[in-house]
Design an enzyme around this catalytic site. Structure first.
Site, PDB file in Angstrom:
ATOM      1  N   TYR A  80      13.034  -3.987  22.530  1.00  0.00           N
ATOM      2  CA  TYR A  80      11.929  -4.396  21.797  1.00  0.00           C
ATOM      3  C   TYR A  80      10.821  -3.567  22.156  1.00  0.00           C
ATOM      4  CZ  TYR A  80       8.456  -7.318  19.716  1.00  0.00           C
ATOM      5  OH  TYR A  80       7.349  -8.052  19.124  1.00  0.00           O
ATOM      6  N   PHE A 132      -1.810   7.908  -5.179  1.00  0.00           N
ATOM      7  CA  PHE A 132      -0.423   7.244  -5.374  1.00  0.00           C
ATOM      8  C   PHE A 132      -0.489   5.848  -5.599  1.00  0.00           C
ATOM      9  CE2 PHE A 132       3.665   5.782  -3.635  1.00  0.00           C
ATOM     10  CZ  PHE A 132       4.358   6.387  -4.629  1.00  0.00           C
ATOM     11  N   THR A 133       0.487   5.161  -6.101  1.00  0.00           N
ATOM     12  CA  THR A 133       0.321   3.863  -6.683  1.00  0.00           C
ATOM     13  C   THR A 133       0.043   2.872  -5.456  1.00  0.00           C
ATOM     14  OG1 THR A 133       2.730   3.666  -6.340  1.00  0.00           O
ATOM     15  CG2 THR A 133       1.874   4.044  -8.506  1.00  0.00           C
ATOM     16  N   ASP A 223      -1.469  12.455   3.558  1.00  0.00           N
ATOM     17  CA  ASP A 223      -0.183  11.840   3.272  1.00  0.00           C
ATOM     18  C   ASP A 223       0.958  12.722   3.094  1.00  0.00           C
ATOM     19  OD1 ASP A 223       1.931  10.586   1.933  1.00  0.00           O
ATOM     20  OD2 ASP A 223       0.811   9.568   0.479  1.00  0.00           O
ATOM     21  N   LYS A 266      11.360   9.611   2.523  1.00  0.00           N
ATOM     22  CA  LYS A 266      11.317  10.947   2.092  1.00  0.00           C
ATOM     23  C   LYS A 266      11.411  11.776   3.236  1.00  0.00           C
ATOM     24  CE  LYS A 266       9.148   8.335  -1.363  1.00  0.00           C
ATOM     25  NZ  LYS A 266       7.715   7.705  -1.481  1.00  0.00           N
ATOM     26  N   ARG A 389       7.641   7.154 -16.626  1.00  0.00           N
ATOM     27  CA  ARG A 389       6.190   7.189 -15.851  1.00  0.00           C
ATOM     28  C   ARG A 389       5.348   7.537 -16.960  1.00  0.00           C
ATOM     29  NH1 ARG A 389       5.818   5.841 -10.339  1.00  0.00           N
ATOM     30  NH2 ARG A 389       6.221   3.694 -11.503  1.00  0.00           N
ATOM     31  N   PHE A 455       6.573  -2.876 -14.913  1.00  0.00           N
ATOM     32  CA  PHE A 455       7.323  -1.813 -15.139  1.00  0.00           C
ATOM     33  C   PHE A 455       8.870  -1.934 -14.281  1.00  0.00           C
ATOM     34  CE2 PHE A 455       6.707   0.661 -11.046  1.00  0.00           C
ATOM     35  CZ  PHE A 455       5.468   0.108 -10.980  1.00  0.00           C
TER      36      PHE A 455
END
Ligand SMILES: *Cc1c(COP(=O)(O)O)cnc(C)c1O
Length: 482
Positions: A80, A132-133, A223, A266, A389, A455
């Protein structure tokens, strides 16, 4: 040549890896595909993966891992607090980015939550190259406002601009002047700008932004979720990077940045994410939020196996022969489609190949979701799953009218190291066939429409029996092949 690209004959990119574990794929018959997309409400998010031949929905969490990543996962130190696994990851981050403070988080949007909670106050403005969303949602939840300062080139479908992800410097200066630096907690730059087609920014542009931020005492936040693609494009498209190694370019970027965050779904071909910085004062503001939302400071919501995979994955990302694979395959796909007249976003970016549905099916009105209809048609024609998109991904206005999207795109993501060249060629062939028969495609209409994130969960139906006609034409042209 600087040893960057590896082509065999006819400009075919070469894989610098071999396949050692495989997953069996299904290619079901075209009639069954039509049934499957109907059952999924013509929404590719609702398809079952067993009915999908090539899953090009996203690059998130589906990049192939290496033998070394899998091996490292076996020696993860499960505890932990104070896990050796954490310290290996922290050391790798410092080696690559030169940052001494690292906060682990369970994925990219979790980093955005922490950053937004720590730094954004009601009425603040966050300038960025493009939103970005999840980023935008977190900023707005905390009372902030997004200012997108992209160049005019960014939203042109076809262009030969190598850096469509650049920020417009004049717009940044104007934004600071208008709002005042006190209202701007940080400027956010997104590497490999996701929503405009995986388009990179240049090192030169980034340096200018960093300089302005320093002058006004504003933090610069990167980012870095799609940094791998951006690094590759800097190396091959920007003169000053030609003779630099990927590690050197990475460090150059990092030295210009106050805080780097990333989704390891990613970057690093794994899962999880994290925040990296040398700014002790900023770190202090974020520190207590990590155990609150993510987990103790040495795991942050990730399993130790994920962390081991990130450590190795980040190291592998510093290899040009690893990070070139996605962009080279995407470039190949874009070029082949373009040659046959299929409208695509250019120049080819990272992440995936983006088809311009507004031009592909220019006979479909935007309120009948051309990109959604095209994504459904591509699945029927090929078993390839892409992502809409466009207008379907928007939310209706307060008065119930449609918020029509600037672009109507179908994104065909190429997760890293996953697909073979013949699979890419297959996708191209079927899309070209569909383009030749594009007049058969008609629109969609909602039958179940959720108010938010429609969506993801919304269900649609074709406005006519066009899908039956498409299947009949397929049979006529392809005989009894799948
Ligand atoms: C995917 C992505 C995120 C969010 O990361 P998750 O791990 O999916 O939460 C943030 N920014 C960019 C640019 C992304 O591509």
């Amino acid at each position: 040549m600087s040893g960057v690209t590896f082509h065999s004959g006819e400009n075919v990119p070469l894989e610098m890896h071999k396949v050692r574990i495989v997953q069996k794929l299904n290619l079901i018959a075209v009639e069954e595909r039509q049934k499957a997309i109907a059952e999924a409400g013509n929404n590719t998010f609702l398809l079952r993966n067993r009915d999908v031949y090539l899953d090009m929905l996203t690059d998130s969490g589906v990049n192939a891992m290496s033998d070394k990543q899998l091996a490292a996962m076996m020696i993860a130190d499960d505890s932990y607090a104070g896990s050796e696994t954490y310290y290996r990851l922290e050391a790798k981050i410092e080696e690559i980015f030169g940052t001494k403070i690292f906060f682990p988080a369970h994925q990219g949007r979790a980093c955005e939550n922490i950053l937004s909670k720590a730094f954004i106050k009601e009425g603040d403005v966050i300038p960025m190259n493009y939103h970005f969303t999840t980023t935008k949602s977190h900023i707005m939840l905390n009372g902030g406002r997004v200012e997108e300062l992209f160049t005019d080139e960014a939203i042109k479908i076809t262009s030969d601009n190598p850096f469509k992800g650049n920020m417009d410097i004049d717009k940044l200066l104007a934004c600071i002047k208008e709002n005042g630096p006190d209202r701007i907690p940080f400027v956010r730059m997104e590497a490999g700008t996701n929503l405009i087609g995986g388009q990179p920014f240049s090192l030169e542009n980034y340096r200018q932004i960093s300089k302005i931020c320093k002058e006004y005492g504003i933090m610069l936040v990167l980012d870095a979720s799609l940094l791998a693609d951006n690094l590759y494009f800097m190396k091959v498209r920007e003169d000053e990077c030609k003779d630099m190694s990927i590690r050197q370019i990475t460090r150059e970027i990092s030295d210009l940045t106050d805080i780097i965050y990333f989704s390891a779904r990613k970057l690093g071909c794994a899962r999880g994410g994290g925040i990296c910085t040398n700014n002790a004062e900023a770190a202090e503001k974020m520190k207590e939020l990590v155990p609150l939302y993510e987990g103790f400071l040495t795991y942050g919501g990730m399993s130790v196996r994920e962390m081991e995979a990130i450590t190795i994955g980040l190291d592998e990302t510093m290899d040009i022969n690893m990070i070139n694979q996605g962009p080279l395959f995407i470039e190949y796909m874009v070029e082949q489609l373009e040659k046959k007249g299929v409208p695509v976003v250019t120049p080819a970016g990272g992440l995936g190949c983006h088809i311009d549905a507004m031009a592909f099916v220019d006979h479909i009105a935007q309120d009948q979701y051309p990109a959604g209809a095209l994504a459904a048609a591509i699945y029927i024609a090929s078993g390839v799953r892409g992502m809409e998109r466009g207008t379907m991904s928007e939310q209706r206005n307060e008065d119930g009218s449609e918020q029509l999207s600037n672009m109507e795109l179908v994104r065909l993501a190429l997760p890293r190291r996953v697909f073979t060249m013949s699979q890419v060629k297959y996708a191209v062939d079927r899309i070209v066939w569909l383009y030749e028969n594009r007049k058969l495609i008609e629109g969609l209409t909602f039958v179940e429409e959720p108010k938010i994130l429609r969506f993801f969960f919304g269900r649609l139906a074709p406005v006519s029996n066009w899908q039956e006609k498409l299947v009949a034409k397929f049979r006529e042209d392809f005989g009894d092949s799948l």
